[in-house]
Motif scaffolding. Structure first.
Motif, PDB file in Angstrom:
ATOM      1  N   PRO A  53       0.810  -1.234   0.000  1.00 58.73           N
ATOM      2  CA  PRO A  53       0.000   0.000   0.000  1.00 58.73           C
ATOM      3  C   PRO A  53       0.835   1.271   0.000  1.00 58.73           C
ATOM      4  CG  PRO A  53      -0.906  -1.594   1.536  1.00 58.73           C
ATOM      5  CD  PRO A  53       0.414  -2.136   1.087  1.00 58.73           C
ATOM      6  N   VAL A  54       1.944   1.269   0.756  1.00 52.30           N
ATOM      7  CA  VAL A  54       2.815   2.452   0.767  1.00 52.30           C
ATOM      8  C   VAL A  54       3.468   2.637  -0.594  1.00 52.30           C
ATOM      9  CG1 VAL A  54       4.808   3.525   1.880  1.00 52.30           C
ATOM     10  CG2 VAL A  54       3.214   2.159   3.238  1.00 52.30           C
ATOM     11  N   TYR A  55       3.910   1.531  -1.187  1.00 54.06           N
ATOM     12  CA  TYR A  55       4.524   1.619  -2.520  1.00 54.06           C
ATOM     13  C   TYR A  55       3.517   2.106  -3.556  1.00 54.06           C
ATOM     14  CZ  TYR A  55       6.569   0.157  -6.953  1.00 54.06           C
ATOM     15  OH  TYR A  55       7.048   0.144  -8.238  1.00 54.06           O
ATOM     16  N   TRP A  56       2.293   1.596  -3.504  1.00 56.11           N
ATOM     17  CA  TRP A  56       1.265   2.012  -4.457  1.00 56.11           C
ATOM     18  C   TRP A  56       0.923   3.490  -4.276  1.00 56.11           C
ATOM     19  CZ3 TRP A  56      -0.597   0.871  -8.880  1.00 56.11           C
ATOM     20  CH2 TRP A  56      -1.840   1.367  -9.288  1.00 56.11           C
ATOM     21  N   MET A  57       0.894   3.938  -3.031  1.00 61.82           N
ATOM     22  CA  MET A  57       0.667   5.346  -2.763  1.00 61.82           C
ATOM     23  C   MET A  57       1.774   6.193  -3.393  1.00 61.82           C
ATOM     24  SD  MET A  57       0.104   7.138   0.966  1.00 61.82           S
ATOM     25  CE  MET A  57       1.573   6.351   1.615  1.00 61.82           C
ATOM     26  N   PHE A  58       3.010   5.720  -3.290  1.00 59.97           N
ATOM     27  CA  PHE A  58       4.132   6.459  -3.889  1.00 59.97           C
ATOM     28  C   PHE A  58       4.030   6.458  -5.412  1.00 59.97           C
ATOM     29  CE2 PHE A  58       8.493   6.280  -5.651  1.00 59.97           C
ATOM     30  CZ  PHE A  58       8.884   7.566  -5.333  1.00 59.97           C
ATOM     31  N   VAL A  59       3.626   5.325  -6.005  1.00 58.62           N
ATOM     32  CA  VAL A  59       3.492   5.243  -7.467  1.00 58.62           C
ATOM     33  C   VAL A  59       2.466   6.251  -7.961  1.00 58.62           C
ATOM     34  CG1 VAL A  59       2.710   3.772  -9.367  1.00 58.62           C
ATOM     35  CG2 VAL A  59       4.259   2.844  -7.639  1.00 58.62           C
ATOM     36  N   ILE A  60       1.308   6.320  -7.319  1.00 55.61           N
ATOM     37  CA  ILE A  60       0.266   7.270  -7.742  1.00 55.61           C
ATOM     38  C   ILE A  60       0.724   8.703  -7.522  1.00 55.61           C
ATOM     39  CG2 ILE A  60      -2.105   8.011  -7.366  1.00 55.61           C
ATOM     40  CD1 ILE A  60      -1.822   5.317  -8.750  1.00 55.61           C
ATOM     41  N   SER A  61       1.458   8.942  -6.445  1.00 55.34           N
ATOM     42  CA  SER A  61       1.918  10.306  -6.164  1.00 55.34           C
ATOM     43  C   SER A  61       2.949  10.792  -7.166  1.00 55.34           C
ATOM     44  CB  SER A  61       2.510  10.377  -4.753  1.00 55.34           C
ATOM     45  OG  SER A  61       3.714   9.629  -4.672  1.00 55.34           O
ATOM     46  N   THR A  62       3.543   9.880  -7.941  1.00 57.75           N
ATOM     47  CA  THR A  62       4.520  10.273  -8.958  1.00 57.75           C
ATOM     48  C   THR A  62       3.935  10.236 -10.363  1.00 57.75           C
ATOM     49  OG1 THR A  62       5.309   7.981  -9.185  1.00 57.75           O
ATOM     50  CG2 THR A  62       6.407   9.371  -7.551  1.00 57.75           C
ATOM     51  N   SER A  63       2.631  10.031 -10.486  1.00 53.56           N
ATOM     52  CA  SER A  63       2.010   9.839 -11.795  1.00 53.56           C
ATOM     53  C   SER A  63       1.222  11.071 -12.210  1.00 53.56           C
ATOM     54  CB  SER A  63       1.077   8.619 -11.756  1.00 53.56           C
ATOM     55  OG  SER A  63       1.768   7.453 -11.356  1.00 53.56           O
ATOM     56  N   THR A  64       0.844  11.083 -13.486  1.00 54.65           N
ATOM     57  CA  THR A  64      -0.040  12.113 -14.022  1.00 54.65           C
ATOM     58  C   THR A  64      -1.481  11.628 -13.941  1.00 54.65           C
ATOM     59  OG1 THR A  64       0.161  11.211 -16.260  1.00 54.65           O
ATOM     60  CG2 THR A  64       1.773  12.881 -15.581  1.00 54.65           C
TER      61      THR A  64
END
Length: 284
Positions: A32-43
């Motif tokens: 969940p933390v990794y997925w949160m980071f992925v979305i936070s770096t996306s458009t």
């Protein structure tokens, strides 16, 4: 199987199944933390893509800048307020709970056991039942819509008192306290010079748990600070997620930024948590 009987856990060598199980637990916990980071770096396009992206993008700084520059969300101030509130609550909890735990564990006074039972019984009462009464009390004191209203109720906790009482009862021998009294040490001197050094692992555990709980607290800060100019980070995140159209890359960028201090704190103090829990288990 008989070779493992009466052997301490730290003397038992882990097998490949042990490491496999721990790896799976770590992956499920960290995803969940990794997925949160992925979305936070996306458009916005990457967030709505199907199948979703599994690798980080390159827009984190852009998303973070949007979070910190929003006029309707005071995110930078909210992080400072969270550090202030969590730090004060943690320091006060460590002091008051260790002092009360020392009194319940080593001092002899009338009603000691009855008072300890009352403290334990308060753990069975949901916090939601006292919200209205607590709001009225804060209003009588003139503290509503201020950080004092968020800090004051968390200065001491029943769990902290119980935990400190149990740890001190086993970690500090009665003979050590009595010898200090014979040498002329007052009660506060015994607490400061004998008890506190002996319970440092327990203080580290309680401090970390208290800081994380105060940082993640949402309901009471939302009631007191929603609509003010000095929210905590959790209230600011709720403001980011409000509205008819939610920009998830922005919300999760703010959530990741608010999570980083906790991750750093747990990485620094994780060893103390394990040490405190293990020492408490051995002494029990």
């Amino acid at each position: 199987m008989s070779t493992y009987v009466n052997r301490a856990p730290q003397d038992t060598r882990g097998t490949w199944t042990t490491y496999l199980g721990l790896t799976l637990v770590l992956l499920f916990s960290a995803f969940p933390v990794y997925w949160m980071f992925v979305i936070s770096t996306s458009t916005d396009d990457a967030v709505a893509a199907s199948p979703p992206a599994l690798l980080p993008g390159a827009q984190f700084l852009v998303n973070a800048q949007e979070v910190f520059t929003l006029n309707e969300v005071y995110f930078a101030a909210s992080l400072i307020n969270s550090v202030l509130v969590s730090g004060i609550i943690t320091a006060a909890t460590l002091f008051f709970c260790s002092l009360a735990g020392f009194a319940f564990a080593k001092l002899r006074f009338k009603g000691r056991n009855a008072l300890m039972v009352v403290v334990i019984l308060t753990l069975t009462v949901p916090n939601q039942l006292g919200i209205v009464a607590l709001y009225i009390v804060m209003g009588k004191l003139g503290w509503n819509n201020t950080l004092l209203a968020v800090i004051a109720p968390g200065l001491v906790s029943a769990f902290g008192v119980f935990y400190m009482r149990q740890f001190i009862a086993h970690a500090v021998p009665d003979e050590l306290v009595e010898s200090a009294r014979i040498d002329g040490a007052l009660t506060l001197r015994v607490y400061w010079n004998i008890v506190l050094p002996a319970i440092r692992p327990a203080l580290a555990v309680l401090g970390l748990l208290t800081f994380v709980m105060a940082w993640n607290d949402f309901q009471w800060p939302l009631i007191q600070l929603n609509g003010t100019d000095y929210p905590t980070s959790m209230v600011a995140l709720s403001d980011l997620a409000s509205g008819n159209y939610v920009i998830y890359r922005r919300v999760l960028a703010g959530a990741f930024i608010a999570t980083v201090p906790l991750i750093v704190l747990l990485l620094i103090g994780g060893r103390q948590i394990v040490r405190g829990i293990m020492e408490g288990a051995v002494k029990s």
